[in-house]
Design a protein around this motif. Structure first.
Motif, mmCIF file in Angstrom:
data_model
loop_
_atom_site.group_PDB
_atom_site.id
_atom_site.type_symbol
_atom_site.label_atom_id
_atom_site.label_comp_id
_atom_site.label_asym_id
_atom_site.label_seq_id
_atom_site.Cartn_x
_atom_site.Cartn_y
_atom_site.Cartn_z
ATOM 1 N N ASP A 1 0.871 -1.168 0.000
ATOM 2 C CA ASP A 1 0.000 0.000 0.000
ATOM 3 C C ASP A 1 0.908 1.218 0.000
ATOM 4 O O ASP A 1 1.528 1.544 1.022
ATOM 5 C CB ASP A 1 -0.901 -0.029 1.231
ATOM 6 C CG ASP A 1 -1.849 1.160 1.297
ATOM 7 O OD1 ASP A 1 -1.801 2.021 0.384
ATOM 8 O OD2 ASP A 1 -2.622 1.248 2.263
ATOM 9 N N ILE A 2 1.012 1.879 -1.140
ATOM 10 C CA ILE A 2 1.966 2.975 -1.299
ATOM 11 C C ILE A 2 1.755 4.056 -0.234
ATOM 12 O O ILE A 2 2.707 4.675 0.246
ATOM 13 C CB ILE A 2 1.862 3.578 -2.708
ATOM 14 C CG1 ILE A 2 2.101 2.507 -3.774
ATOM 15 C CG2 ILE A 2 2.866 4.714 -2.892
ATOM 16 C CD1 ILE A 2 3.435 1.832 -3.677
ATOM 17 N N ALA A 3 0.505 4.272 0.156
ATOM 18 C CA ALA A 3 0.212 5.326 1.132
ATOM 19 C C ALA A 3 0.817 5.038 2.500
ATOM 20 O O ALA A 3 1.003 5.956 3.307
ATOM 21 C CB ALA A 3 -1.294 5.504 1.262
ATOM 22 N N ARG A 4 1.143 3.784 2.784
ATOM 23 C CA ARG A 4 1.712 3.416 4.079
ATOM 24 C C ARG A 4 3.234 3.534 4.119
ATOM 25 O O ARG A 4 3.828 3.399 5.193
ATOM 26 C CB ARG A 4 1.305 1.978 4.443
ATOM 27 C CG ARG A 4 -0.178 1.816 4.683
ATOM 28 C CD ARG A 4 -0.564 0.347 4.850
ATOM 29 N NE ARG A 4 -2.010 0.225 5.038
ATOM 30 C CZ ARG A 4 -2.623 0.185 6.217
ATOM 31 N NH1 ARG A 4 -1.913 0.217 7.331
ATOM 32 N NH2 ARG A 4 -3.928 0.112 6.293
ATOM 33 N N LEU A 5 3.855 3.743 2.984
ATOM 34 C CA LEU A 5 5.306 3.793 2.933
ATOM 35 C C LEU A 5 5.844 5.092 3.504
ATOM 36 O O LEU A 5 5.120 6.083 3.645
ATOM 37 C CB LEU A 5 5.779 3.627 1.489
ATOM 38 C CG LEU A 5 5.404 2.328 0.772
ATOM 39 C CD1 LEU A 5 5.931 2.354 -0.655
ATOM 40 C CD2 LEU A 5 5.936 1.120 1.526
ATOM 41 N N THR A 6 7.130 5.095 3.797
ATOM 42 C CA THR A 6 7.776 6.333 4.207
ATOM 43 C C THR A 6 7.748 7.303 3.022
ATOM 44 O O THR A 6 7.658 6.876 1.856
ATOM 45 C CB THR A 6 9.228 6.085 4.610
ATOM 46 O OG1 THR A 6 9.975 5.645 3.463
ATOM 47 C CG2 THR A 6 9.316 5.027 5.713
#
Length: 411
Positions: free
Chosen positions: A356-361
């Motif tokens: 989930d890209i939104a959860r990445l740094t």
């Protein structure tokens, strides 16, 4: 041989399982040891993990050998890729070892999804209760249905996500100036352009999903087909499906008297200009296929209004593996932002990330956002618009067998 995702995420799953002769002594899924992650890492040191995976995908092979294996070595684990013709081969080996009481078998990790995972889970083939411990699971969306259910079978911490796939139709825009926009429109186009379309014969993985997509279309939409198989629904819906495919058959390549036996053969027909459409579970690989001249330069993705089926591929640890700690280390590494990013590069493998890209740094998110855009393939968000989940694995074999009886045998 075309360098494309074969059978999809071939992936990884095959409907034709031959497991009845290998009944496991117990169907209870074994649980992983209750160890901390640091204890798992320590136990993994010096171990060799045999990863059994479909061997017909050249880019996938190169990614594992040249990118994932060196990263595993840096973590103290030797990763050995074992190519197989079908994931069923790995599942049958595991169940045979389980029946024989083997506790340090030949298979330590499997690229798997669909019917192979579901059948193996029922027979106790997979180690469970370990994926929740992987540090890199924090970057996935726990509410993502593609990651929590595999062809209708609850994952239950028995397999770790590896990447996502989307069934995609592909066409040559130089030959089709005004492509159809619905699945039924594709079938109508094929009838209006005899000889320029075909699909692989089930049980090829891609051929099977084409038949399931046809079932959804002919039945009036995904809401009209129960996700869980029951004989009454099959008896009600299948006749119209096979009638439609029989009507289509004379307009197919070679008038439907023969079908490609694999997605590889279908891709070869498209690459050679004998047909104007192909299909794949791994559209992200199209960019490289066009760039290296394998596919026509005007190759484009055909997005249908009602959407197509999406799924995910996973890594599972056999219950017969004696290297489960090292297998967990590899699965965690494969789920890392670094490995997921590398695998997303079109020139490396071009797979859609399971993260989930939104959860990445912010730093890692920016790297994914900077992946090169493709003149051939839209973004995953565009391709997966209106996507629907896979029907349960129990639909696959009846539809494949019904197709052979009602369509293939009728030619």
């Amino acid at each position: 041989m075309i360098r494309s995702v074969r059978r999809a995420v071939a992936i990884a799953a095959s409907a034709g399982l031959f497991l009845t002769a290998c009944a496991a002594p117990s169907s209870e899924a074994p649980r992983a040891e209750d160890l901390s992650w640091s204890e798992i890492q320590e136990q993994a040191q010096g171990q060799t993990v045999s990863l059994w995976m479909y061997g017909g995908d050249e880019q996938g092979n190169a990614y594992v050998d040249d990118v994932l294996a060196p990263a595993a070595a840096a973590e103290g684990v030797t990763l050995r890729r074992v190519p197989v013709e079908s994931t069923t081969d790995a599942v049958n080996r595991i169940l045979s070892e389980r029946q024989a009481g083997v506790t340090d078998g030949d298979v330590d990790l499997v690229w798997v999804n669909g019917a192979n995972f579901g059948t193996g889970k029922q027979a106790g083939a997979w180690l469970c209760g370990w994926t929740q411990k992987l540090p890199n699971m924090q970057w996935t969306d726990p509410a993502d249905p593609l990651l929590s259910n595999d062809f209708g079978t609850p994952v239950d911490n028995c397999e770790s996500p590896w990447h996502k796939a989307q069934f995609t139709l592909v066409y040559n825009a130089a030959a089709i100036a005004d492509p159809p926009r619905t699945f039924d429109g594709v079938l109508e186009w094929a009838q209006a352009n005899p000889g320029r379309f075909t699909y692989p014969a089930p049980p090829d993985f891609t051929g099977s999903v084409f038949v399931r997509e046809a079932l959804v279309s002919v039945s009036g939409g995904v809401d009209q087909v129960p996700a869980q198989f029951d004989q009454q629904s099959y008896d009600r819906l299948a006749p119209a499906l096979f009638e439609r495919l029989n009507t289509l058959a004379p307009s197919l390549w070679r008038e439907g008297t023969t079908y490609p036996q694999s997605s590889s053969e279908l891709d070869d027909l498209y690459a050679g200009g004998q047909i104007d459409m192909t299909m794949t579970y791994g559209p992200a690989t199209l960019t490289q296929l066009v760039a290296d001249g394998t596919y026509p330069p005007e190759t484009r993705v055909l997005t249908v209004d009602e959407g197509t089926v999406g799924n995910a591929s996973f890594l599972a640890i056999p219950s017969t593996s004696g290297k489960s700690a090292a297998a967990q280390v590899v699965a965690n590494l494969a789920l890392s932002p670094e490995q997921q990013l590398a695998k997303s590069e079109p020139a490396v493998w071009g797979q859609f990330t399971a993260l989930d890209i939104a959860r990445l740094t912010p730093e890692d998110r920016a790297k994914f956002e900077q992946l090169p855009s493709s003149p051939v393939v839209p973004s995953y968000e565009v391709i997966s618009a209106n996507a629907h989940p896979e029907l349960s694995a129990e639909w696959v074999t009846p539809l494949d067998e019904g197709w052979r009886r009602s369509v293939l045998a009728g030619q």
